[in-house]
Enzyme design. Structure first.
Site, PDB file in Angstrom:
ATOM      1  N   CYS A 109      46.502  51.390  52.175  1.00  0.00           N
ATOM      2  CA  CYS A 109      48.021  51.284  51.513  1.00  0.00           C
ATOM      3  C   CYS A 109      48.712  52.170  51.728  1.00  0.00           C
ATOM      4  O   CYS A 109      48.954  53.266  51.240  1.00  0.00           O
ATOM      5  CB  CYS A 109      47.136  51.072  50.191  1.00  0.00           C
ATOM      6  SG  CYS A 109      48.647  50.472  49.259  1.00  0.00           S
ATOM      7  N   CYS A 155      50.329  56.475  43.757  1.00  0.00           N
ATOM      8  CA  CYS A 155      49.315  55.422  43.002  1.00  0.00           C
ATOM      9  C   CYS A 155      48.390  56.442  42.910  1.00  0.00           C
ATOM     10  O   CYS A 155      48.123  57.648  44.406  1.00  0.00           O
ATOM     11  CB  CYS A 155      48.942  54.420  43.882  1.00  0.00           C
ATOM     12  SG  CYS A 155      47.584  53.933  43.494  1.00  0.00           S
ATOM     13  N   GLU A 170      48.739  51.375  39.648  1.00  0.00           N
ATOM     14  CA  GLU A 170      47.128  50.383  39.554  1.00  0.00           C
ATOM     15  C   GLU A 170      47.319  50.049  37.667  1.00  0.00           C
ATOM     16  O   GLU A 170      47.204  51.317  37.134  1.00  0.00           O
ATOM     17  CB  GLU A 170      46.060  51.720  39.564  1.00  0.00           C
ATOM     18  CG  GLU A 170      44.616  51.226  39.125  1.00  0.00           C
ATOM     19  CD  GLU A 170      44.104  49.632  39.099  1.00  0.00           C
ATOM     20  OE1 GLU A 170      44.212  49.182  40.418  1.00  0.00           O
ATOM     21  OE2 GLU A 170      43.782  49.250  39.055  1.00  0.00           O
ATOM     22  N   GLU A 210      59.831  50.366  43.058  1.00  0.00           N
ATOM     23  CA  GLU A 210      60.151  49.034  43.766  1.00  0.00           C
ATOM     24  C   GLU A 210      59.260  47.515  43.345  1.00  0.00           C
ATOM     25  O   GLU A 210      58.450  47.809  43.057  1.00  0.00           O
ATOM     26  CB  GLU A 210      59.743  49.552  45.466  1.00  0.00           C
ATOM     27  CG  GLU A 210      60.129  50.222  46.452  1.00  0.00           C
ATOM     28  CD  GLU A 210      59.523  50.548  47.553  1.00  0.00           C
ATOM     29  OE1 GLU A 210      60.804  50.633  48.793  1.00  0.00           O
ATOM     30  OE2 GLU A 210      58.422  50.777  47.929  1.00  0.00           O
ATOM     31  N   CYS A 233      57.293  40.702  41.488  1.00  0.00           N
ATOM     32  CA  CYS A 233      56.007  41.602  41.575  1.00  0.00           C
ATOM     33  C   CYS A 233      56.545  43.186  41.195  1.00  0.00           C
ATOM     34  O   CYS A 233      57.461  43.269  42.123  1.00  0.00           O
ATOM     35  CB  CYS A 233      55.213  41.432  43.122  1.00  0.00           C
ATOM     36  SG  CYS A 233      53.670  42.850  44.220  1.00  0.00           S
ATOM     37  N   CYS A 268      43.242  54.276  48.186  1.00  0.00           N
ATOM     38  CA  CYS A 268      42.979  53.440  48.772  1.00  0.00           C
ATOM     39  C   CYS A 268      43.622  53.717  50.366  1.00  0.00           C
ATOM     40  O   CYS A 268      44.526  53.382  50.751  1.00  0.00           O
ATOM     41  CB  CYS A 268      43.471  52.432  49.159  1.00  0.00           C
ATOM     42  SG  CYS A 268      42.610  51.460  47.204  1.00  0.00           S
ATOM     43  N   SER A 320      46.434  42.935  38.539  1.00  0.00           N
ATOM     44  CA  SER A 320      45.510  43.043  39.958  1.00  0.00           C
ATOM     45  C   SER A 320      45.174  44.576  39.629  1.00  0.00           C
ATOM     46  O   SER A 320      45.615  45.532  39.608  1.00  0.00           O
ATOM     47  CB  SER A 320      47.012  42.885  40.816  1.00  0.00           C
ATOM     48  OG  SER A 320      45.452  42.395  42.381  1.00  0.00           O
ATOM     49  N   CYS A 372      52.211  42.985  50.745  1.00  0.00           N
ATOM     50  CA  CYS A 372      51.377  43.697  50.546  1.00  0.00           C
ATOM     51  C   CYS A 372      51.126  44.995  51.091  1.00  0.00           C
ATOM     52  O   CYS A 372      51.045  44.799  51.633  1.00  0.00           O
ATOM     53  CB  CYS A 372      49.653  43.274  50.795  1.00  0.00           C
ATOM     54  SG  CYS A 372      50.437  41.448  49.747  1.00  0.00           S
TER      55      CYS A 372
HETATM   56  N1  SAH Z   1      46.453  48.533  42.638  1.00  0.00           N
HETATM   57  C1  SAH Z   1      46.419  47.126  42.003  1.00  0.00           C
HETATM   58  C2  SAH Z   1      47.776  46.916  42.927  1.00  0.00           C
HETATM   59  C3  SAH Z   1      48.371  46.528  43.527  1.00  0.00           C
HETATM   60  S1  SAH Z   1      48.601  45.285  44.231  1.00  0.00           S
HETATM   61  C4  SAH Z   1      44.870  46.700  43.407  1.00  0.00           C
HETATM   62  O1  SAH Z   1      45.118  47.224  44.434  1.00  0.00           O
HETATM   63  O2  SAH Z   1      44.695  45.197  43.404  1.00  0.00           O
HETATM   64  C5  SAH Z   1      48.583  45.177  45.730  1.00  0.00           C
HETATM   65  C6  SAH Z   1      47.315  44.755  47.172  1.00  0.00           C
HETATM   66  O3  SAH Z   1      47.601  44.829  48.446  1.00  0.00           O
HETATM   67  C7  SAH Z   1      45.714  44.589  46.654  1.00  0.00           C
HETATM   68  O4  SAH Z   1      45.113  43.955  46.506  1.00  0.00           O
HETATM   69  C8  SAH Z   1      45.921  45.785  47.916  1.00  0.00           C
HETATM   70  O5  SAH Z   1      44.477  45.479  48.154  1.00  0.00           O
HETATM   71  C9  SAH Z   1      46.901  44.896  48.794  1.00  0.00           C
HETATM   72  N2  SAH Z   1      47.011  45.462  49.852  1.00  0.00           N
HETATM   73  C10 SAH Z   1      47.368  47.419  50.037  1.00  0.00           C
HETATM   74  N3  SAH Z   1      47.963  47.656  51.954  1.00  0.00           N
HETATM   75  C11 SAH Z   1      47.892  46.675  52.026  1.00  0.00           C
HETATM   76  C12 SAH Z   1      47.817  46.562  53.148  1.00  0.00           C
HETATM   77  N4  SAH Z   1      48.133  47.063  53.756  1.00  0.00           N
HETATM   78  N5  SAH Z   1      48.101  45.100  53.669  1.00  0.00           N
HETATM   79  C13 SAH Z   1      47.908  44.359  53.167  1.00  0.00           C
HETATM   80  N6  SAH Z   1      47.491  43.754  51.914  1.00  0.00           N
HETATM   81  C14 SAH Z   1      47.289  45.437  51.185  1.00  0.00           C
END
Ligand code: SAH
Length: 387
Positions: free
Chosen positions: A129, A122, A170, A97, A115, A126, A201, A362
């Site tokens: 996410c 991943c 990641e 995606e 993006c 987290c 990121s 995000c």
């Molecule tokens: N793994 C990297 C790249 C993915 S970026 C990283 O974590 O930075 C994805 C971004 O969306 C990150 O800043 C993450 O913290 C944020 N994110 C993840 N889940 C989310 C959610 N449910 N709502 C809003 N932001 C989220």
């Protein structure tokens, strides 16, 4: 010299023009012809210009969602799966995606940010996410990463101004391929992105950040953009939300980020903070975040880059993942938290949520179907999870 038509095609995807010229030379194709073919692929969007031929995975799904700044488009490419173990289990493709996000700049000019995903799924786990729920299926090759740019530019037909590695995965878990992709994306004869318009990121893999520190000291890389997903005010909450924090604490993160700022000539590092009600949105939490951020602000003020220069901290309202235990924050909760942060002297940007209803906001990438699949082991030999 061989006629280009007689030789097997060579894919310039993820190659710089020079790399492609060299590959062609080995087949006896002259540099003029190679450069011309490279130009056709990247600038004109032609997939087959002998001796160049690229295969771009088909777009199997597209979801548009109107926002205040234009239409956000999530598109899904289907990649053949090179992993035979999975093919044996009946999984013979991967869906990747990418999201095209329109933004209106201060001057009113509209820009588009792409993006991109660096992995299918991943491994970071987290808790908030969506992608994490899939586990890691595999890392993408540089070709597959550049292929996302190619599809956005030449299939969707959108001029891309910025690229953020904020899709699935990641990037620091797949750094070789990410670097190789960026090398190609920044080739002036190819995609022609400015290094400063690309942002990696990360959840905060300190080992990967050390490698980035080396990389940004090599020619042309200094302006690479960096973002850290902090998401928590202290180690206790961060440990609970982001397993990576059990390996590297917030103090270790702060140390390496300050080193990075040094070698990048003071260039700011974007800190992302996903605001989850009842988890990380107390007044006390705002104070702790401000405390952690203080050393970064000092440099910022010294450099005369205060307000108006863009915030250091990006507050992202939580987008509930599927089966989420938490709700999205209300507008008041976001305003309140941002207000506390600003009282502490932080420069804060509030990220507007875009694409939530199409699951392209995000942390919402990851389709229901692929989510059901099983984990494969980490592709790197470094441990990323808690010991
Ligand atoms: N793994 C990297 C790249 C993915 S970026 C990283 O974590 O930075 C994805 C971004 O969306 C990150 O800043 C993450 O913290 C944020 N994110 C993840 N889940 C989310 C959610 N449910 N709502 C809003 N932001 C989220």
């Amino acid at each position: 010299m061989a006629l280009a038509d007689d030789i097997p095609p060579i894919s310039p995807l993820a190659m710089t023009r020079q790399q492609f010229v060299d590959a062609c030379a080995q087949q006896g194709v002259g540099s003029g012809r190679a450069k011309d073919a490279y130009h056709k692929v990247y600038k004109e969007g032609i997939t087959h210009a002998q001796p160049a031929r690229i295969t771009i995975p088909e777009i199997v799904n597209r979801l548009d969602e109107p926002t205040t700044e234009g239409i956000t488009t999530k598109f899904v490419q289907r990649f053949p799966n090179p992993n035979h173990r999975l093919i044996d289990k009946g999984i013979d493709f991967d869906d990747i995606e990418s999201v095209i996000i329109p933004m209106k700049g201060r001057s009113g000019r509209k820009t588009h940010t792409l993006c991109v995903s660096s992995q299918v799924g991943c491994a970071m786990g987290c808790g908030f996410c969506e992608t994490a729920q899939m586990g890691l299926i595999r890392s993408l090759s540089a070709e597959e990463i550049v292929g996302q740019w190619w599809a956005a530019r030449h299939i969707e037909g959108v001029h891309i101004d910025n690229i953020v590695f904020m899709g699935m995965g990641e990037p620091l878990d797949n750094l070789d391929e990410v670097f190789r992709a960026i090398e190609c994306l920044t080739d002036q004869s190819g995609p022609g992105m400015a290094m400063s318009s690309i942002t990696i990121s990360t959840v905060g893999r300190v080992d990967g950040l050390r490698r980035i520190k080396e990389q940004v000291q090599t020619h042309g890389w200094r302006k690479l953009g960096l973002a850290l997903s902090l998401n928590a005010p202290n180690d206790e909450i961060r440990n609970a939300l982001m397993p990576v924090n059990r390996k590297w604490t917030m103090q270790e993160l702060q140390d390496i980020l300050l080193e990075l700022r040094e070698v990048r000539g003071g260039r700011k590092i974007m800190i992302e903070y996903v605001l989850i009600p009842g988890v990380n949105n107390d007044r006390e939490h705002a104070a702790q975040v401000a405390e952690w951020m203080r050393p970064f602000m000092k440099g910022q003020i010294a450099a005369g880059k205060q307000r108006g220069h863009g915030g250091l901290l990006n507050v992202i309202p939580y987008n509930p993942r599927r089966d989420s235990p938490w709700p999205a924050p209300t507008e008041e909760q976001v305003e309140e938290f941002v207000g506390w942060l600003m009282k502490h002297g932080l420069f804060v940007n509030r990220r507007r949520t875009k694409g939530r209803s199409t699951m392209s906001a995000c942390g919402q990438l990851g389709t229901a179907e692929i989510r059901k699949r099983k984990f494969v082991p980490l592709t790197t030999n470094q441990q990323t999870d808690a010991d």
